[in-house]
Design a protein around this motif. Structure first.
Motif, PDB file in Angstrom:
ATOM      1  N   TRP A  47      41.699  27.916  42.197  1.00 35.42           N
ATOM      2  CA  TRP A  47      42.482  28.958  41.532  1.00 35.42           C
ATOM      3  C   TRP A  47      42.919  29.999  42.554  1.00 35.42           C
ATOM      4  O   TRP A  47      44.081  30.402  42.599  1.00 35.42           O
ATOM      5  N   VAL A  48      41.963  30.450  43.394  1.00 34.76           N
ATOM      6  CA  VAL A  48      42.273  31.449  44.421  1.00 34.76           C
ATOM      7  C   VAL A  48      43.299  30.878  45.401  1.00 34.76           C
ATOM      8  O   VAL A  48      44.260  31.549  45.773  1.00 34.76           O
ATOM      9  N   SER A  49      43.108  29.638  45.805  1.00 37.18           N
ATOM     10  CA  SER A  49      44.040  28.990  46.722  1.00 37.18           C
ATOM     11  C   SER A  49      45.445  28.951  46.137  1.00 37.18           C
ATOM     12  O   SER A  49      46.430  29.245  46.828  1.00 37.18           O
ATOM     13  N   LYS A  50      45.557  28.612  44.863  1.00 34.09           N
ATOM     14  CA  LYS A  50      46.875  28.552  44.215  1.00 34.09           C
ATOM     15  C   LYS A  50      47.540  29.918  44.163  1.00 34.09           C
ATOM     16  O   LYS A  50      48.756  30.030  44.336  1.00 34.09           O
ATOM     17  N   VAL A  51      46.751  30.967  43.929  1.00 32.68           N
ATOM     18  CA  VAL A  51      47.317  32.323  43.923  1.00 32.68           C
ATOM     19  C   VAL A  51      47.868  32.645  45.307  1.00 32.68           C
ATOM     20  O   VAL A  51      48.988  33.131  45.450  1.00 32.68           O
ATOM     21  N   GLU A  52      47.068  32.368  46.335  1.00 27.96           N
ATOM     22  CA  GLU A  52      47.489  32.680  47.703  1.00 27.96           C
ATOM     23  C   GLU A  52      48.701  31.875  48.145  1.00 27.96           C
ATOM     24  O   GLU A  52      49.504  32.343  48.951  1.00 27.96           O
ATOM     25  N   LYS A  53      48.856  30.674  47.618  1.00 26.30           N
ATOM     26  CA  LYS A  53      49.991  29.810  47.978  1.00 26.30           C
ATOM     27  C   LYS A  53      51.161  29.991  47.014  1.00 26.30           C
ATOM     28  O   LYS A  53      52.137  29.261  47.092  1.00 26.30           O
ATOM     29  N   SER A  54      51.018  30.934  46.094  1.00 28.81           N
ATOM     30  CA  SER A  54      52.022  31.255  45.074  1.00 28.81           C
ATOM     31  C   SER A  54      52.312  30.078  44.142  1.00 28.81           C
ATOM     32  O   SER A  54      53.397  29.973  43.581  1.00 28.81           O
ATOM     33  N   ALA A  55      51.326  29.225  43.967  1.00 31.61           N
ATOM     34  CA  ALA A  55      51.466  28.115  43.026  1.00 31.61           C
ATOM     35  C   ALA A  55      50.964  28.522  41.642  1.00 31.61           C
ATOM     36  O   ALA A  55      51.044  27.741  40.701  1.00 31.61           O
ATOM     37  N   ARG A  56      50.436  29.741  41.546  1.00 32.15           N
ATOM     38  CA  ARG A  56      49.953  30.263  40.275  1.00 32.15           C
ATOM     39  C   ARG A  56      50.294  31.740  40.186  1.00 32.15           C
ATOM     40  O   ARG A  56      50.057  32.487  41.119  1.00 32.15           O
ATOM     41  N   GLN A  57      50.876  32.133  39.074  1.00 29.63           N
ATOM     42  CA  GLN A  57      51.191  33.541  38.859  1.00 29.63           C
ATOM     43  C   GLN A  57      49.956  34.267  38.348  1.00 29.63           C
ATOM     44  O   GLN A  57      49.168  33.710  37.599  1.00 29.63           O
ATOM     45  N   LEU A  58      49.821  35.514  38.764  1.00 32.32           N
ATOM     46  CA  LEU A  58      48.730  36.353  38.287  1.00 32.32           C
ATOM     47  C   LEU A  58      49.163  37.155  37.072  1.00 32.32           C
ATOM     48  O   LEU A  58      50.272  37.690  37.058  1.00 32.32           O
ATOM     49  N   GLY A  59      48.280  37.248  36.102  1.00 32.56           N
ATOM     50  CA  GLY A  59      48.475  38.200  35.019  1.00 32.56           C
ATOM     51  C   GLY A  59      48.059  39.577  35.524  1.00 32.56           C
ATOM     52  O   GLY A  59      47.381  39.690  36.554  1.00 32.56           O
ATOM     53  N   ILE A  60      48.420  40.611  34.806  1.00 30.38           N
ATOM     54  CA  ILE A  60      48.119  41.961  35.270  1.00 30.38           C
ATOM     55  C   ILE A  60      46.619  42.214  35.331  1.00 30.38           C
ATOM     56  O   ILE A  60      46.128  42.836  36.278  1.00 30.38           O
ATOM     57  N   VAL A  61      45.856  41.725  34.365  1.00 29.33           N
ATOM     58  CA  VAL A  61      44.406  41.930  34.377  1.00 29.33           C
ATOM     59  C   VAL A  61      43.782  41.196  35.560  1.00 29.33           C
ATOM     60  O   VAL A  61      42.903  41.734  36.241  1.00 29.33           O
ATOM     61  N   GLU A  62      44.264  39.995  35.839  1.00 33.99           N
ATOM     62  CA  GLU A  62      43.768  39.242  36.999  1.00 33.99           C
ATOM     63  C   GLU A  62      44.107  39.978  38.295  1.00 33.99           C
ATOM     64  O   GLU A  62      43.285  40.056  39.202  1.00 33.99           O
ATOM     65  N   ALA A  63      45.310  40.512  38.373  1.00 36.58           N
ATOM     66  CA  ALA A  63      45.716  41.243  39.575  1.00 36.58           C
ATOM     67  C   ALA A  63      44.851  42.482  39.767  1.00 36.58           C
ATOM     68  O   ALA A  63      44.426  42.785  40.888  1.00 36.58           O
ATOM     69  N   TRP A  64      44.581  43.212  38.689  1.00 36.73           N
ATOM     70  CA  TRP A  64      43.715  44.399  38.787  1.00 36.73           C
ATOM     71  C   TRP A  64      42.324  44.021  39.281  1.00 36.73           C
ATOM     72  O   TRP A  64      41.767  44.663  40.150  1.00 36.73           O
ATOM     73  N   LYS A  65      41.773  42.948  38.694  1.00 35.14           N
ATOM     74  CA  LYS A  65      40.422  42.514  39.066  1.00 35.14           C
ATOM     75  C   LYS A  65      40.389  42.073  40.525  1.00 35.14           C
ATOM     76  O   LYS A  65      39.487  42.440  41.279  1.00 35.14           O
ATOM     77  N   LEU A  66      41.369  41.296  40.931  1.00 37.62           N
ATOM     78  CA  LEU A  66      41.433  40.827  42.316  1.00 37.62           C
ATOM     79  C   LEU A  66      41.601  42.000  43.276  1.00 37.62           C
ATOM     80  O   LEU A  66      40.938  42.065  44.313  1.00 37.62           O
ATOM     81  N   ALA A  67      42.446  42.938  42.931  1.00 36.10           N
ATOM     82  CA  ALA A  67      42.644  44.122  43.778  1.00 36.10           C
ATOM     83  C   ALA A  67      41.352  44.922  43.903  1.00 36.10           C
ATOM     84  O   ALA A  67      41.015  45.408  44.984  1.00 36.10           O
ATOM     85  N   GLU A  68      40.629  45.034  42.802  1.00 35.50           N
ATOM     86  CA  GLU A  68      39.354  45.766  42.833  1.00 35.50           C
ATOM     87  C   GLU A  68      38.342  45.060  43.729  1.00 35.50           C
ATOM     88  O   GLU A  68      37.682  45.694  44.553  1.00 35.50           O
ATOM     89  N   ILE A  69      38.251  43.751  43.603  1.00 36.22           N
ATOM     90  CA  ILE A  69      37.317  42.966  44.426  1.00 36.22           C
ATOM     91  C   ILE A  69      37.655  43.107  45.905  1.00 36.22           C
ATOM     92  O   ILE A  69      36.770  43.248  46.749  1.00 36.22           O
ATOM     93  N   LEU A  70      38.944  43.084  46.214  1.00 35.94           N
ATOM     94  CA  LEU A  70      39.389  43.136  47.607  1.00 35.94           C
ATOM     95  C   LEU A  70      39.593  44.564  48.106  1.00 35.94           C
ATOM     96  O   LEU A  70      39.960  44.770  49.262  1.00 35.94           O
ATOM     97  N   ASP A  71      39.367  45.523  47.235  1.00 36.00           N
ATOM     98  CA  ASP A  71      39.500  46.936  47.571  1.00 36.00           C
ATOM     99  C   ASP A  71      40.894  47.263  48.110  1.00 36.00           C
ATOM    100  O   ASP A  71      41.060  47.845  49.181  1.00 36.00           O
ATOM    101  N   VAL A  72      41.910  46.832  47.346  1.00 33.86           N
ATOM    102  CA  VAL A  72      43.299  47.138  47.693  1.00 33.86           C
ATOM    103  C   VAL A  72      43.974  47.816  46.508  1.00 33.86           C
ATOM    104  O   VAL A  72      43.582  47.633  45.364  1.00 33.86           O
ATOM    105  N   ASP A  73      44.995  48.570  46.797  1.00 32.90           N
ATOM    106  CA  ASP A  73      45.764  49.286  45.792  1.00 32.90           C
ATOM    107  C   ASP A  73      46.972  48.427  45.402  1.00 32.90           C
ATOM    108  O   ASP A  73      47.755  48.024  46.268  1.00 32.90           O
TER     109      ASP A  73
END
Length: 86
Positions: A47-73
Motif C-alpha cells: 500500500w505504501v509502495s503504491k502511494v509513493e509510486k502514485s499507483a494509489r490515491q490518498l484520501g484526506i484522512v490517510e494523508a493526514w495520518k501519513l503526514a503525522e507519522i512522517l512529521d510533515v505539514d
C-alpha cells in the motif's frame, strides 16, 4: 494554480505523482522503511509502495495520518507540488 477543483486529468496525475514523491522523500528523511510506515498506518507495505509510486490515491484522512507519522505539514507538501509547475 491553487484551485484543485478545476484541474484536468493530466494535471491530477502530475499532482498525484508529486504527492507520492513528497511522501517518499519525507519517509526517507524520517529514516523509516515502507514496512515501518505501513505498520504505523495499519496498512500493508505494498500500500505504501503504491502511494509513493502514485499507483494509489490518498484520501484526506490517510494523508493526514501519513503526514503525522512522517512529521510533515500537508501545506508544505501542497506547496512543493505546485512549485514544480513553475
Amino acid at each position: 494554480m491553487d484551485n484543485l477543483l478545476f484541474v484536468d486529468s493530466h494535471e491530477r496525475e502530475r499532482l498525484q505523482r508529486e504527492v507520492g514523491r513528497a511522501f517518499k522523500l519525507a519517509r526517507l528523511r524520517a529514516g523509516l522503511t515502507q514496512g515501518e510506515v505501513a505498520s504505523l498506518m495499519g496498512v500493508t507495505q505494498p500500500w505504501v509502495s503504491k502511494v509513493e509510486k502514485s499507483a494509489r490515491q490518498l484520501g484526506i484522512v490517510e494523508a493526514w495520518k501519513l503526514a503525522e507519522i512522517l512529521d510533515v505539514d500537508l501545506e508544505k507538501i501542497k506547496a512543493a507540488c505546485f512549485e514544480r509547475e513553475l
